[in-house]
Scaffold this motif. Structure first.
Motif, PDB file in Angstrom:
ATOM      1  N   GLY A 101      34.369  31.242  79.463  1.00 25.98           N
ATOM      2  CA  GLY A 101      35.610  31.075  80.202  1.00 25.98           C
ATOM      3  C   GLY A 101      35.819  29.636  80.581  1.00 25.98           C
ATOM      4  O   GLY A 101      35.209  28.718  80.002  1.00 25.98           O
ATOM      5  N   ASP A 102      36.654  29.400  81.553  1.00 21.33           N
ATOM      6  CA  ASP A 102      36.946  28.037  81.997  1.00 21.33           C
ATOM      7  C   ASP A 102      35.680  27.346  82.474  1.00 21.33           C
ATOM      8  O   ASP A 102      34.847  27.946  83.162  1.00 21.33           O
ATOM      9  CB  ASP A 102      37.971  28.070  83.136  1.00 21.33           C
ATOM     10  CG  ASP A 102      39.340  28.572  82.691  1.00 21.33           C
ATOM     11  OD1 ASP A 102      39.593  28.550  81.467  1.00 21.33           O
ATOM     12  OD2 ASP A 102      40.132  28.989  83.554  1.00 21.33           O
ATOM     13  N   GLY A 103      35.537  26.086  82.074  1.00 22.26           N
ATOM     14  CA  GLY A 103      34.387  25.298  82.500  1.00 22.26           C
ATOM     15  C   GLY A 103      33.082  25.728  81.891  1.00 22.26           C
ATOM     16  O   GLY A 103      32.014  25.363  82.394  1.00 22.26           O
ATOM     17  N   GLY A 104      33.139  26.504  80.806  1.00 25.77           N
ATOM     18  CA  GLY A 104      31.921  26.949  80.150  1.00 25.77           C
ATOM     19  C   GLY A 104      31.219  28.091  80.846  1.00 25.77           C
ATOM     20  O   GLY A 104      30.091  28.440  80.484  1.00 25.77           O
ATOM     21  N   LEU A 105      31.854  28.700  81.856  1.00 28.84           N
ATOM     22  CA  LEU A 105      31.253  29.860  82.511  1.00 28.84           C
ATOM     23  C   LEU A 105      31.182  31.027  81.534  1.00 28.84           C
ATOM     24  O   LEU A 105      31.994  31.127  80.605  1.00 28.84           O
ATOM     25  CB  LEU A 105      32.069  30.244  83.742  1.00 28.84           C
ATOM     26  CG  LEU A 105      32.178  29.182  84.839  1.00 28.84           C
ATOM     27  CD1 LEU A 105      33.028  29.702  85.987  1.00 28.84           C
ATOM     28  CD2 LEU A 105      30.811  28.745  85.336  1.00 28.84           C
ATOM     29  N   LEU A 106      30.211  31.905  81.740  1.00 33.03           N
ATOM     30  CA  LEU A 106      29.934  32.979  80.795  1.00 33.03           C
ATOM     31  C   LEU A 106      29.956  34.339  81.488  1.00 33.03           C
ATOM     32  O   LEU A 106      29.631  34.451  82.669  1.00 33.03           O
ATOM     33  CB  LEU A 106      28.559  32.777  80.152  1.00 33.03           C
ATOM     34  CG  LEU A 106      28.341  31.491  79.359  1.00 33.03           C
ATOM     35  CD1 LEU A 106      26.863  31.335  79.022  1.00 33.03           C
ATOM     36  CD2 LEU A 106      29.181  31.482  78.100  1.00 33.03           C
ATOM     37  N   GLY A 107      30.307  35.353  80.713  1.00 38.45           N
ATOM     38  CA  GLY A 107      30.257  36.707  81.233  1.00 38.45           C
ATOM     39  C   GLY A 107      30.236  37.716  80.107  1.00 38.45           C
ATOM     40  O   GLY A 107      30.681  37.431  78.986  1.00 38.45           O
ATOM     41  N   ALA A 108      29.724  38.900  80.385  1.00 43.15           N
ATOM     42  CA  ALA A 108      29.692  39.976  79.406  1.00 43.15           C
ATOM     43  C   ALA A 108      31.050  40.667  79.343  1.00 43.15           C
ATOM     44  O   ALA A 108      31.781  40.750  80.326  1.00 43.15           O
ATOM     45  CB  ALA A 108      28.610  40.982  79.746  1.00 43.15           C
ATOM     46  N   VAL A 109      31.353  41.166  78.152  1.00 43.74           N
ATOM     47  CA  VAL A 109      32.607  41.854  77.861  1.00 43.74           C
ATOM     48  C   VAL A 109      32.259  43.141  77.124  1.00 43.74           C
ATOM     49  O   VAL A 109      31.316  43.174  76.327  1.00 43.74           O
ATOM     50  CB  VAL A 109      33.511  40.972  76.979  1.00 43.74           C
ATOM     51  CG1 VAL A 109      34.663  41.760  76.388  1.00 43.74           C
ATOM     52  CG2 VAL A 109      34.039  39.781  77.758  1.00 43.74           C
ATOM     53  N   VAL A 110      33.013  44.192  77.368  1.00 46.76           N
ATOM     54  CA  VAL A 110      32.953  45.389  76.536  1.00 46.76           C
ATOM     55  C   VAL A 110      34.307  45.573  75.872  1.00 46.76           C
ATOM     56  O   VAL A 110      35.355  45.492  76.524  1.00 46.76           O
ATOM     57  CB  VAL A 110      32.576  46.641  77.353  1.00 46.76           C
ATOM     58  CG1 VAL A 110      32.718  47.908  76.503  1.00 46.76           C
ATOM     59  CG2 VAL A 110      31.155  46.527  77.874  1.00 46.76           C
ATOM     60  N   ALA A 111      34.280  45.779  74.557  1.00 46.73           N
ATOM     61  CA  ALA A 111      35.497  45.978  73.775  1.00 46.73           C
ATOM     62  C   ALA A 111      35.356  47.241  72.943  1.00 46.73           C
ATOM     63  O   ALA A 111      34.254  47.743  72.720  1.00 46.73           O
ATOM     64  CB  ALA A 111      35.753  44.772  72.877  1.00 46.73           C
ATOM     65  N   ARG A 112      36.492  47.742  72.481  1.00 43.53           N
ATOM     66  CA  ARG A 112      36.482  48.866  71.556  1.00 43.53           C
ATOM     67  C   ARG A 112      37.355  48.507  70.364  1.00 43.53           C
ATOM     68  O   ARG A 112      38.238  47.656  70.443  1.00 43.53           O
ATOM     69  CB  ARG A 112      36.964  50.150  72.219  1.00 43.53           C
ATOM     70  CG  ARG A 112      38.419  50.138  72.677  1.00 43.53           C
ATOM     71  CD  ARG A 112      38.793  51.459  73.302  1.00 43.53           C
ATOM     72  NE  ARG A 112      40.199  51.499  73.713  1.00 43.53           N
ATOM     73  CZ  ARG A 112      40.805  52.575  74.210  1.00 43.53           C
ATOM     74  NH1 ARG A 112      40.132  53.713  74.354  1.00 43.53           N
ATOM     75  NH2 ARG A 112      42.081  52.534  74.556  1.00 43.53           N
TER      76      ARG A 112
END
Length: 366
Positions: A101-112
């Motif tokens: 995300g912004d500023g290189g921040l990271l997070g997990a995502v779930v997609a289908r």
């Protein structure tokens, strides 16, 4: 030492004679998870962002295109893959990955997405839709969790770890350090325990977790989850609606800097684990076996061990459980799945050396 450095076999790990034969079927680049299709072929995720299709009958590997852009970091990348319970009619698969995300921040995502297979041994993801995100994104490169499971009623369960930041596990303003329960489209069920709070709190089923790397339902529909403790204190938990499992306020391990954490016994208001491991096993991957190839193991849990380089068998007895057996695999085991014929399949962790083997365990008893 953090979780990624749990590389050496821990003291207390003991081998035993194995009642199975081990066949190395294929190798993958830093594989993380797998799921069987109804036709017996196998989806395998690679952390750098590739989704593979392995055919055991032909011993061939193809590629599934259409995976969104993945951020591959130390403990994350392309993660889990599971089939929708009605996959036969809707061809939907669900998968998790790390996004920036912004500023290189990271997070997990779930997609289908809808999985469309072709005649060349591969296929594509179509109509990709993101249905859940960790909130907020963080700067660290670990503790994503992002395991996925469906229950018998079609509800979607997601493990969301606390991103190495401790306090979010107790903060209902985040969905970190929680086990999340959703409808299959990502909406929040009205009977979730914190639904009235709204926001990301409404997604949570339980809180007070550290790094949850295994979810599995038993034959009665009870959810069990394991997580890596800090320095000691890996856990297996019986998941109960609205319960708080205490981290970081309690743990049967201590912080890596040596600072003690009060044990679970000191705070009975928090739900205590049914098993703890010190020395750690570094649990990863989890099934509760229901096949016919190993009939004596029906209803038993199987957990992969990273630092313990093992496959751990767990026996359940109502609301309790115990480690019943530990098989010395001499490899870091990242993932465990049950095959259509009841064989047990393992993925060797490839985060240290790149390549990870796909192993098939079959019975040697007649």
């Amino acid at each position: 030492m953090d979780d990624a450095q749990r590389d050496e076999p821990q003291s207390g790990t003991s081998g035993t004679a194995t009642p199975f034969a081990i066949t190395e079927a294929a190798t993958f680049d830093a594989p993380w998870a797998m799921a069987f299709l109804p036709d017996g072929r196998l989806l395998v995720t690679e952390m750098a962002g590739a989704l593979r299709l392995y055919d055991p009958a032909r011993n061939t590997t193809g590629t599934i295109s259409g995976v969104p852009e993945v951020s591959h970091v130390a403990q994350g990348g392309l993660g889990e893959v599971v089939l929708h319970p009605q996959y036969a009619s809707n061809q939907r698969v669900y998968f998790s990955y790390v996004e920036s995300g912004d500023g290189g921040l990271l997070g997990a995502v779930v997609a289908r997405a809808r999985l469309v297979l072709d005649d060349s041994g591969g296929g594509a993801l179509q109509d990709v839709e993101t249905i859940w995100r960790q909130s907020p994104k963080k700067s660290g490169d670990g503790h994503f969790g992002y395991r996925i499971a469906f229950d018998a009623g079609g509800k979607l369960w997601i493990s969301s770890s606390e991103r190495k930041e401790f306090d979010p596990a107790q903060d209902m303003g985040t969905n970190l350090g929680k086990i999340v329960r959703l409808d299959d489209d990502g909406s929040v069920p009205t009977d979730n325990p914190f639904a009235r709070q709204g926001g990301v709190a409404a997604q949570a089923w339980t809180l007070g977790h550290r790094n949850i790397l295994g979810l599995a339902f038993d034959g009665s529909g009870q959810l069990w989850a394991h997580e890596m403790g800090p320095m000691g204190g890996d856990e297996l938990n019986r998941i109960e609606k609205g319960a708080n499992y205490g981290y970081p306020l309690v743990s049967n391990g201590d912080h890596y800097d040596g600072k003690p954490i009060p044990d679970h016994a000191t705070r009975p208001e928090f739900r205590a684990p049914v098993i703890t491991w010190t020395p750690v096993i570094s649990p990863a991957g989890f099934i509760i076996y229901s096949g016919d190839m190993f009939p004596a193991w029906k209803g038993n849990g199987f957990i992969g061990g990273l630092s313990s380089m093992s496959l751990v068998r767990v026996e359940f007895n109502g609301e309790t459980a115990r480690e019943a057996q530990r098989f010395d695999m001499r490899r870091r085991i990242r993932e465990v799945e049950q095959g259509p014929d009841g064989a047990i399949w393992l993925l060797e962790d490839g985060t240290r050396k790149g390549k990870g083997a796909l192993l098939k365990l079959t019975s040697t008893r007649r």
